[in-house]
Design an enzyme around this catalytic site. Structure first.
Site, short mmCIF file in Angstrom:
data_model
loop_
_atom_site.label_atom_id
_atom_site.label_comp_id
_atom_site.label_asym_id
_atom_site.label_seq_id
_atom_site.Cartn_x
_atom_site.Cartn_y
_atom_site.Cartn_z
N LYS A 138 12.57 8.96 -1.51
CA LYS A 138 12.38 10.16 -2.32
C LYS A 138 11.97 11.36 -1.45
O LYS A 138 12.48 12.46 -1.63
CB LYS A 138 11.33 9.91 -3.40
CG LYS A 138 11.00 11.14 -4.23
CD LYS A 138 10.13 10.78 -5.41
CE LYS A 138 8.72 10.39 -5.04
NZ LYS A 138 7.84 11.54 -4.74
N ARG A 174 9.57 -4.22 7.71
CA ARG A 174 9.34 -3.09 8.60
C ARG A 174 8.28 -3.43 9.66
O ARG A 174 7.28 -4.07 9.36
CB ARG A 174 8.88 -1.89 7.78
CG ARG A 174 8.91 -0.58 8.53
CD ARG A 174 8.48 0.57 7.64
NE ARG A 174 9.40 0.78 6.53
CZ ARG A 174 9.02 1.01 5.27
NH1 ARG A 174 7.76 1.06 4.94
NH2 ARG A 174 9.93 1.18 4.33
N ARG A 205 2.16 -1.69 -5.63
CA ARG A 205 2.51 -0.28 -5.69
C ARG A 205 3.71 -0.05 -6.61
O ARG A 205 3.73 0.90 -7.39
CB ARG A 205 2.85 0.19 -4.27
CG ARG A 205 2.20 1.49 -3.90
CD ARG A 205 2.28 1.85 -2.45
NE ARG A 205 3.41 1.32 -1.74
CZ ARG A 205 3.34 0.84 -0.50
NH1 ARG A 205 2.19 0.81 0.13
NH2 ARG A 205 4.41 0.39 0.10
N ARG A 262 2.32 -2.99 9.12
CA ARG A 262 1.18 -2.24 8.56
C ARG A 262 0.69 -2.92 7.29
O ARG A 262 1.47 -3.55 6.57
CB ARG A 262 1.62 -0.82 8.20
CG ARG A 262 1.96 0.05 9.40
CD ARG A 262 2.29 1.44 8.94
NE ARG A 262 3.29 1.40 7.86
CZ ARG A 262 3.91 2.46 7.39
NH1 ARG A 262 3.64 3.64 7.87
NH2 ARG A 262 4.80 2.36 6.42
N ARG A 288 2.76 12.87 -13.87
CA ARG A 288 2.48 11.48 -13.61
C ARG A 288 1.97 10.75 -14.85
O ARG A 288 1.93 9.53 -14.89
CB ARG A 288 1.46 11.38 -12.47
CG ARG A 288 1.37 10.01 -11.86
CD ARG A 288 0.88 10.06 -10.44
NE ARG A 288 1.96 10.31 -9.51
CZ ARG A 288 1.77 10.50 -8.20
NH1 ARG A 288 0.55 10.52 -7.71
NH2 ARG A 288 2.79 10.70 -7.40
#
Ligand SMILES: [Zn+2]
Length: 213
Positions: free
Chosen positions: A14, A123, A167, A156, A89
């Site tokens: 995004k 990742r 999330r 991470r 939101r």
């Protein structure tokens, strides 16, 4: 005048798309997160109020957030329109936004959550130079070692599977009613975010063009 909103799950690209839209259409990117940080840093009256909420780990109440957005979009650089990112939101914010203005188009990036999990969990970041790799899509020559500097590649905490899933769940729960709200108003377009960056972007520009006819 072009007033856009962009929605998309975390790690669905995004940010990249929003930056490009902002540049190509000359629309300032209005992000709640940036505005909050800025107001707090500059210690504006609103910023001071907001800081007391942030200090308790809570997001400010809707009316404070909306106030912040209102102030921002009334600045001269928004006279041709703007791109809202991270706003609204909550349903409360969406209702306030309706009172404030009419949004031309909501771009809703839709990506299958499993593929986002795969992207994030694989990742790897170089501890030394921050170069980004992926165990499947962008491997380093030697597993666990950075091609550029020989540094150690790490995952991470943000990319750990449970964190990523949490999330996505939060995003899903938060935005589902909002998407429904805009769907009823008829000004939302779904964009297939599983495609490459270029294809996703051209889906967006097509939707904007269709609007102008
Ligand atoms: Zn490195």
């Amino acid at each position: 005048m072009l007033k856009l909103i962009i929605f998309g799950p975390p790690s669905a690209g995004k940010g990249t798309q929003a930056q490009r839209l902002s540049k190509d259409y000359g629309l300032p990117q209005v992000s709640t997160g940036d505005l909050l940080r800025d107001a707090v840093a500059k210690q504006t009256p609103l910023g001071v109020k907001i800081k007391s909420y942030l200090d308790t780990g809570k997001l400010g109440p809707d009316d404070l957030i909306v106030q912040l957005i209102k102030e921002r979009v009334s600045k001269p650089d928004c006279s041709n329109g703007y791109l809202l990112d991270g706003f609204p939101r909550t349903m409360g914010q969406a209702v306030e936004l309706d009172r404030m203005t009419a949004i031309d188009l909501v771009l809703n990036i839709v990506v299958d959550h499993e593929s986002l999990v795969e992207r994030a969990v694989g990742r790897r970041i170089c501890r030394k130079c921050n170069a980004v790799y992926h165990v499947k899509f962008n491997q380093s020559k030697t597993a666990g070692v950075c091609d550029k500097c020989g540094g150690e590649l790490i995952q991470r905490d943000d990319d750990k599977e449970q964190t990523v899933r949490n999330r996505l769940k939060v995003y899903q729960d938060q935005t589902a009613p909002l998407i429904e709200h805009f769907r009823k108003k008829g000004n939302i377009v779904d964009v297939d975010g599983s495609k490459g960056i270029e294809e996703v972007y051209s889906q967006m520009t097509r939707a904007i063009k269709a609007l102008k006819k």
